[in-house]
Each structure stands twice: as C-alpha cells, then as structure tokens.
Write a protein that holds these residues in place. Structure first.
Motif, PDB file in Angstrom:
ATOM      1  N   GLY A 176      19.373 -16.708  32.413  1.00 46.98           N
ATOM      2  CA  GLY A 176      18.198 -15.875  32.659  1.00 46.98           C
ATOM      3  C   GLY A 176      18.035 -15.486  34.115  1.00 46.98           C
ATOM      4  N   GLU A 177      19.073 -15.685  34.911  1.00 46.65           N
ATOM      5  CA  GLU A 177      19.030 -15.300  36.327  1.00 46.65           C
ATOM      6  C   GLU A 177      19.599 -13.877  36.435  1.00 46.65           C
ATOM      7  OE1 GLU A 177      20.992 -18.323  38.651  1.00 46.65           O
ATOM      8  OE2 GLU A 177      20.183 -19.923  37.386  1.00 46.65           O
ATOM      9  N   TYR A 178      18.774 -12.902  35.993  1.00 42.49           N
ATOM     10  CA  TYR A 178      19.274 -11.557  35.780  1.00 42.49           C
ATOM     11  C   TYR A 178      19.615 -10.818  37.073  1.00 42.49           C
ATOM     12  CZ  TYR A 178      17.612 -12.594  31.107  1.00 42.49           C
ATOM     13  OH  TYR A 178      17.407 -13.192  29.890  1.00 42.49           O
ATOM     14  N   ALA A 179      18.917 -11.114  38.145  1.00 40.20           N
ATOM     15  CA  ALA A 179      19.224 -10.461  39.422  1.00 40.20           C
ATOM     16  C   ALA A 179      20.621 -10.879  39.903  1.00 40.20           C
ATOM     17  CB  ALA A 179      18.175 -10.808  40.469  1.00 40.20           C
ATOM     18  N   LEU A 233      22.538  -4.326  30.582  1.00 39.22           N
ATOM     19  CA  LEU A 233      21.712  -5.285  29.851  1.00 39.22           C
ATOM     20  C   LEU A 233      20.945  -6.184  30.818  1.00 39.22           C
ATOM     21  CD1 LEU A 233      20.874  -6.438  27.131  1.00 39.22           C
ATOM     22  CD2 LEU A 233      22.929  -7.877  27.176  1.00 39.22           C
ATOM     23  N   SER A 234      21.616  -6.669  31.862  1.00 42.71           N
ATOM     24  CA  SER A 234      20.954  -7.513  32.858  1.00 42.71           C
ATOM     25  C   SER A 234      19.864  -6.739  33.596  1.00 42.71           C
ATOM     26  CB  SER A 234      21.978  -8.050  33.870  1.00 42.71           C
ATOM     27  OG  SER A 234      22.868  -8.949  33.257  1.00 42.71           O
ATOM     28  N   GLU A 235      20.133  -5.480  33.905  1.00 44.49           N
ATOM     29  CA  GLU A 235      19.138  -4.649  34.590  1.00 44.49           C
ATOM     30  C   GLU A 235      17.914  -4.439  33.709  1.00 44.49           C
ATOM     31  OE1 GLU A 235      19.006  -0.528  37.174  1.00 44.49           O
ATOM     32  OE2 GLU A 235      20.529  -0.744  35.615  1.00 44.49           O
ATOM     33  N   ALA A 236      18.147  -4.203  32.398  1.00 43.72           N
ATOM     34  CA  ALA A 236      17.031  -4.012  31.468  1.00 43.72           C
ATOM     35  C   ALA A 236      16.179  -5.271  31.378  1.00 43.72           C
ATOM     36  CB  ALA A 236      17.578  -3.631  30.087  1.00 43.72           C
ATOM     37  N   ARG A 237      16.834  -6.430  31.301  1.00 43.70           N
ATOM     38  CA  ARG A 237      16.086  -7.687  31.231  1.00 43.70           C
ATOM     39  C   ARG A 237      15.313  -7.934  32.525  1.00 43.70           C
ATOM     40  NH1 ARG A 237      18.381 -10.972  27.165  1.00 43.70           N
ATOM     41  NH2 ARG A 237      18.609  -9.579  25.373  1.00 43.70           N
ATOM     42  N   LEU A 238      15.923  -7.572  33.629  1.00 47.42           N
ATOM     43  CA  LEU A 238      15.271  -7.758  34.912  1.00 47.42           C
ATOM     44  C   LEU A 238      14.013  -6.890  35.007  1.00 47.42           C
ATOM     45  CD1 LEU A 238      15.487  -9.139  37.697  1.00 47.42           C
ATOM     46  CD2 LEU A 238      16.856  -7.185  38.458  1.00 47.42           C
ATOM     47  N   LEU A 239      14.094  -5.656  34.501  1.00 41.05           N
ATOM     48  CA  LEU A 239      12.947  -4.748  34.522  1.00 41.05           C
ATOM     49  C   LEU A 239      11.864  -5.250  33.580  1.00 41.05           C
ATOM     50  CD1 LEU A 239      14.791  -1.309  34.574  1.00 41.05           C
ATOM     51  CD2 LEU A 239      13.453  -2.351  36.428  1.00 41.05           C
TER      52      LEU A 239
END
Length: 326
Positions: A288-291, A316-322
C-alpha cells in the motif's frame, strides 16, 4: 646455465606463481582453439575409443620419481608455459622427456604447450602417450574433453568428462563443465549432483553457488536456494545479478524487507536493471506504499518505455494514490 643459477630461477618462478601451473585446475584455455585450426581429417574425426588407453596399469614415472635434473627441466618448462613462453616451455619439456621418456607429467604438459600453439595433432599424440603411461591421469581426459567441445562434439566431450571424474571424483573443472551442460539441458537434479560434488572440494566458488541457487529455485527447494545465494553474496558483494537472485529468493519466501534491501542494492550497482525496479514496485504496491510503487515503476519506464507491465502497474499505483489523497 650452471645448475645453481638454474635452481635459483626455478625457485624464483615458483615463489611468484604458486597458484599457477600449466597442469591442474588452473590451466588456461588454448589461445588457438581447434575449431580455428585446420585439422587433418583423421584428427577431426578421431573417436573416443581411439583416444582411450589400451593399457590398464601405470607404467610411467611421475614428478617425484624422476632425477632432480629432469624435474628441473620439467618445472622450468611448466612455469615458462604459464608465463606465455610456449616455445621455451616446449623446449624444456622435450629436454626432460629426452632424459626420461616415461615421464608422465612432462608428456601431459608438452601436450598443453602444443595445444596452446595450435599444434593439435601433436597435442593429441602427447595426451595419448600420457594415458598409455598412466591410464588414471584424470586431467588428460579433461583436456581431451575440451578438444571435443572445441569440435562441437558434446556427447564425446561428456564421455571424457565422466571418465575424468571416474578417476578423480572431485575434479573441479570436469564437475563444473558437467554441471553446466546438465543445467543447460534442464537436467536439474543431475546438475545439482555435479555441483554438489564440486562443493565437496571447494565451497567458495561463486559460479557454483549461483548455479545451485538457480537450480534449487527451479526445484522448489527455496530454503536451499536462499542459502546458496546468501553465501554467494557474502563472497561477491558487488555482483548485481547475485543480489537480484537473492532478492527473488527472499521475495518468494515473503521476506519482503530483505528483498527490498537486495533490489535496492541491485539498482545501486546496476541502475538500468528494469526487473529490480519492477519488483520493488510490486512490493511497495502490495504494502500500500503507492507513492514508492509509482516511483519504482516510473524508474523502470524511464529505462524501458515499452514495458507494458510497468506501465499498467504505474497507472494502477497512481490511481490508488489519488484515491487515498481524497
């Protein structure tokens, strides 16, 4: 050259090159491989049966059985050969054999000198003589196996390597060669057997540790794989390939902190390693460390913009981060 001066020179060479010799497990490959030398048909097509000795008993003499004057010529020739003075090596070894025609080690090393000069037919003659005098001279079977490998006759090379290990079960070069051949053919258990035999005599060879790590991983023996890669990394801390494999071994064991450290070491040593960045991204994304995941995937894409997996996971990581920032 007077005898005292001769002995001084021999002793000097021995002092500065104790780890080197034309014979034994440190021998260099020929500077003129047989596939680059025009060979007569009878040598190119020679069979293994023709190379194997008809004798069964040792009738030759070894280094500790010849007079000092013969031994001096042999030592000088052997060391000269190691220093690249092949003509000098050949002359002194021939002198030793004129004094003692049944000197096994001299025949063997003269064969090596000829091989280095591209005189393959003469080399084969010397090695056949070596085996007639000493059918158990394991290193000669290894040399003949290399000759066969140079001719792309792998099956014959394997026969000679196996003969070598029959006489010397822990012959390092032969075991390594058999292990790599088996590994390339996907015969994992056979490869492991040869590499384990190698380790019975030498446990510090990074190539063997790495090969065993890979093989154990393929066989699902994750603990054994991890042990080999850890040992390899302790010996060679600056090898990015080993750190990557160790990272994968930790990753598969779900030892993620350890895996992260190894992948970071990889990109430190090899900044263009796409797979290490992707694996870091996968671990960060899983946590869960999306950045951090996005940064890792983007680093991979900076090296290989066409990598579809890294591109998809970056999005996908960028979407979760947003999502998390809302």
């Amino acid at each position: 050259m007077n005898n005292s001066r001769f002995r001084f020179i021999v002793c000097f060479f021995v002092a500065v090159s104790l780890l080197f010799s034309l014979t034994g497990c440190k021998r260099r490959r020929s500077s003129k491989p047989s596939n680059q030398v025009k060979l007569p048909d009878n040598i190119r097509s020679i069979t293994v049966a023709e190379l194997l000795p008809k004798a069964t008993k040792v009738t030759g003499k070894f280094k500790n059985e010849v007079p000092e004057s013969v031994k001096d010529e042999y030592m000088y020739g052997t060391l000269a050969g190691q220093y690249g003075k092949i003509d000098t090596a050949r002359k002194h070894l021939q002198t030793a054999l004129r004094k003692e025609p049944r000197f096994v080690d001299a025949h063997h090393n003269l064969g090596l000198a000829y091989y280095k000069q591209g005189r393959i037919e003469d080399a084969i003659k010397e090695w056949k003589t070596t085996l007639e005098l000493a059918p158990n001279y394991a290193e000669t079977y290894y040399n003949l196996a290399i000759f066969m490998m140079d001719l792309n006759r792998e099956a014959d090379s394997i026969k000679l390597l196996e003969t070598c290990t029959r006489y010397e079960p822990f012959h390092l070069k032969a075991r390594y060669a058999l292990g790599k051949i088996a590994q390339r053919k996907g015969k994992n258990k056979e490869a492991i057997r040869h590499f384990r035999a190698f380790q019975s005599k030498d446990r510090g060879d990074v190539r063997v540790l790495e090969a065993l790590g890979e093989l154990y991983l393929l066989e699902g023996q994750h603990d054994a794989s991890l042990k080999e890669f850890e040992a390899a990394s302790r010996i060679d801390d600056k090898n990015p390939r080993i750190h990557y494999q160790l990272g994968v071994a930790y990753h598969r064991r779900n030892l993620l902190d350890h895996a992260v450290l190894q992948y970071k070491r990889v990109v430190e040593l090899s900044p263009d390693n796409v797979d290490a960045y992707i694996n870091l991204g996968d671990i960060y994304h899983h946590r869960g460390e999306y950045a951090s995941a996005l940064a890792s995937y983007n680093a991979a894409l900076a090296i290989d913009p066409t990598n579809t997996y890294a591109s998809r996971k970056a999005k996908l990581s960028e979407a979760r981060l947003l999502e998390n920032s809302k």
